[in-house]
Structures are given as C-alpha cells and as structure tokens.
Design a protein around this motif. Structure first.
Motif, PDB file in Angstrom:
ATOM      1  N   UNK A   1       8.674  25.542  15.690  1.00 25.65           N
ATOM      2  CA  UNK A   1       7.654  24.521  15.496  1.00 25.65           C
ATOM      3  C   UNK A   1       7.768  23.443  16.571  1.00 25.65           C
ATOM      4  N   UNK A   2       8.011  23.829  17.786  1.00 17.67           N
ATOM      5  CA  UNK A   2       8.226  22.864  18.862  1.00 17.67           C
ATOM      6  C   UNK A   2       7.006  22.002  19.121  1.00 17.67           C
ATOM      7  N   UNK A   3       5.841  22.479  18.727  1.00 16.83           N
ATOM      8  CA  UNK A   3       4.629  21.707  18.974  1.00 16.83           C
ATOM      9  C   UNK A   3       4.384  20.650  17.905  1.00 16.83           C
ATOM     10  N   UNK A   4       5.224  20.593  16.887  1.00 18.26           N
ATOM     11  CA  UNK A   4       5.051  19.633  15.793  1.00 18.26           C
ATOM     12  C   UNK A   4       5.697  18.299  16.162  1.00 18.26           C
ATOM     13  N   UNK A   5       4.956  17.205  16.091  1.00 20.82           N
ATOM     14  CA  UNK A   5       5.541  15.903  16.393  1.00 20.82           C
ATOM     15  C   UNK A   5       6.475  15.444  15.263  1.00 20.82           C
ATOM     16  N   UNK A   6       7.345  14.521  15.578  1.00 20.61           N
ATOM     17  CA  UNK A   6       8.223  13.959  14.560  1.00 20.61           C
ATOM     18  C   UNK A   6       9.548  14.666  14.489  1.00 20.61           C
ATOM     19  N   UNK A   7      10.345  14.231  13.541  1.00 21.64           N
ATOM     20  CA  UNK A   7      11.697  14.758  13.448  1.00 21.64           C
ATOM     21  C   UNK A   7      11.913  15.599  12.203  1.00 21.64           C
ATOM     22  N   UNK A   8      10.851  16.061  11.581  1.00 15.25           N
ATOM     23  CA  UNK A   8      10.969  16.928  10.414  1.00 15.25           C
ATOM     24  C   UNK A   8      10.089  18.153  10.609  1.00 15.25           C
ATOM     25  N   UNK A   9      10.486  19.235   9.952  1.00 18.74           N
ATOM     26  CA  UNK A   9       9.657  20.435   9.996  1.00 18.74           C
ATOM     27  C   UNK A   9       9.857  21.225   8.709  1.00 18.74           C
ATOM     28  N   UNK A  10       8.998  22.193   8.504  1.00 19.16           N
ATOM     29  CA  UNK A  10       9.031  23.016   7.306  1.00 19.16           C
ATOM     30  C   UNK A  10       9.927  24.226   7.520  1.00 19.16           C
ATOM     31  N   UNK A  11      10.759  24.519   6.504  1.00 16.06           N
ATOM     32  CA  UNK A  11      11.625  25.682   6.529  1.00 16.06           C
ATOM     33  C   UNK A  11      11.376  26.518   5.283  1.00 16.06           C
ATOM     34  N   UNK A  12      11.418  27.815   5.464  1.00 16.11           N
ATOM     35  CA  UNK A  12      11.222  28.755   4.377  1.00 16.11           C
ATOM     36  C   UNK A  12      12.516  28.895   3.584  1.00 16.11           C
ATOM     37  N   UNK A  13      12.408  28.915   2.283  1.00 13.86           N
ATOM     38  CA  UNK A  13      13.560  29.085   1.401  1.00 13.86           C
ATOM     39  C   UNK A  13      13.331  30.341   0.579  1.00 13.86           C
ATOM     40  N   UNK A  14      13.873  31.462   1.050  1.00 15.15           N
ATOM     41  CA  UNK A  14      13.679  32.721   0.337  1.00 15.15           C
ATOM     42  C   UNK A  14      14.816  33.052  -0.609  1.00 15.15           C
ATOM     43  N   UNK A  15      16.002  32.593  -0.314  1.00 18.36           N
ATOM     44  CA  UNK A  15      17.146  32.922  -1.161  1.00 18.36           C
ATOM     45  C   UNK A  15      16.966  32.334  -2.552  1.00 18.36           C
ATOM     46  N   UNK A  16      17.535  33.009  -3.518  1.00 20.18           N
ATOM     47  CA  UNK A  16      17.454  32.546  -4.885  1.00 20.18           C
ATOM     48  C   UNK A  16      18.162  31.206  -5.031  1.00 20.18           C
ATOM     49  N   UNK A  17      17.576  30.316  -5.787  1.00 24.08           N
ATOM     50  CA  UNK A  17      18.192  29.010  -6.013  1.00 24.08           C
ATOM     51  C   UNK A  17      19.248  29.098  -7.101  1.00 24.08           C
ATOM     52  N   UNK A  18      19.477  30.271  -7.663  1.00 23.24           N
ATOM     53  CA  UNK A  18      20.413  30.417  -8.781  1.00 23.24           C
ATOM     54  C   UNK A  18      21.823  30.794  -8.330  1.00 23.24           C
ATOM     55  N   UNK A  19      22.084  30.857  -7.017  1.00 21.79           N
ATOM     56  CA  UNK A  19      23.436  31.226  -6.608  1.00 21.79           C
ATOM     57  C   UNK A  19      24.203  30.057  -6.041  1.00 21.79           C
TER      58      UNK A  19
END
Length: 189
Positions: free
Chosen positions: A171-189
């Motif tokens: 996402x190098x074209x996105x301004x600012x210091x935050x970006x979106x990340x995908x979270x595929x792993x189960x949140x139960x581990x």
C-alpha cells in the motif's frame, strides 16, 4: 415547459448519481472511480486482489496482505483448505463478487463480505459423458485491521542480521502512517 423538462432531467441525473455513489464501492466511468466512501472502495479493492491471488494460486503474494510477522508464518494453502474445505490444488475459484464492507464504530476494523463459485476439480464421475465437476456457491468474510504501516516491514534487527529484506509495500501509495492488514488466522488461538 422546457424548464420543467430540464429540472426533471437534472433530478433524474442526480438520483442516478446518488444511487451509484451509494453502491458498495461507488462506480467507475471512463476509468475514473467515484465513491462516497473511498476507504470502503479501497478495502474492497484489496479484498478483490487477495481473492484473485488465491484464484491464481499466488500464495506468496496473498501473504503480503498480512503484517510482516504474520507473513512469515502464514500458511495460505492451509488457510484455503480451512476456508473452503477443499485442497488448494483441487480448487477453482470462479465468479468473485465483493458484496459489502462494514466498519466498526472506531473505523479501525472492517469486514469484507464476498461470494464466489467454487469448482472442485476431478470430482466428475463420468467426464467423458459430459458430467461436470462439483460446484457450489460460497460466502465468506475477510477481516481487516488498521495498524501502523511499520507492521508491513521487517524488524530492524532482522534487517541487520540479513534475515529479511524490506518488501515493496503493498500500500505504498496510501498517505499517512497506517494501513489495512488482513487477519485470516483464527482469533481463538
């Protein structure tokens, strides 16, 4: 009479623009995208890119949607098998469609809903007689978290030891210091 027709045409044009703008990711006209919510349109573009990477079995690229730490341990083929209940080599993803994207109240977490058709290869009993492989419609959700952009880069100590090299940011074209990340792993581990 001309004024009434002009006013009616203008109202109709505004109604169509509003309707198209309120669709999940806006609309595109002559290569120019218009959306009332650019963040939603951007996330839907990311989700479509990730699903397309799965479709073409580009697992290394599909892992790039995760944070750097998750990229290193992401086992995309296993995740595919868990998501779709089909071995990756038998999976043929077709007809991808992003149906909607929702955000939490703080705007830091999002869910992208999608539909697709899955063909399970080598399942036709009599292919010579024209029998087709099994197909089914699948709905799924991709979970996204907005995190510091530095999460996309290896830790300085990994760079110093030569254990990693900085990837070209997804996402190098996105301004600012935050970006979106995908979270595929189960949140139960």
């Amino acid at each position: 009479m001309k004024k009434a027709i002009a006013a009616l045409l203008l109202a109709l044009l505004l109604a169509v623009a509003l309707l198209l703008g309120l669709s999940s990711s806006g609309f595109r006209l002559f290569g120019v995208g218009v959306s009332w919510n650019p963040e939603r349109a951007y996330l839907e573009q990311l989700a479509y890119g990730f699903l397309e990477d799965l479709q073409y079995k580009d697992f290394k690229r599909a892992a790039r949607y995760h944070t750097w730490q998750d990229q290193r341990k992401a086992d995309i083929p296993r995740l595919i098998e868990r998501m779709f209940a089909v071995k990756p080599e038998q999976l043929n993803i077709q007809h991808l469609k992003i149906t909607r994207t929702t955000f939490d109240r703080g705007g830091r977490r999002a869910r992208t809903f999608f539909k697709c058709t899955l063909e399970t290869l080598n399942t036709a009993q009599n292919p010579k007689e024209g029998e087709k492989n099994r197909e089914r419609e699948v709905e799924g959700i991709l979970y996204w978290h907005k995190l510091p952009a530095a999460e996309a880069l290896p830790r300085p100590e990994e760079l110093a030891k030569g254990e990693a090299s900085p990837p070209a940011s997804l996402q190098a074209d996105r301004p600012g210091d935050e970006q979106w990340f995908l979270m595929l792993e189960s949140s139960l581990h």
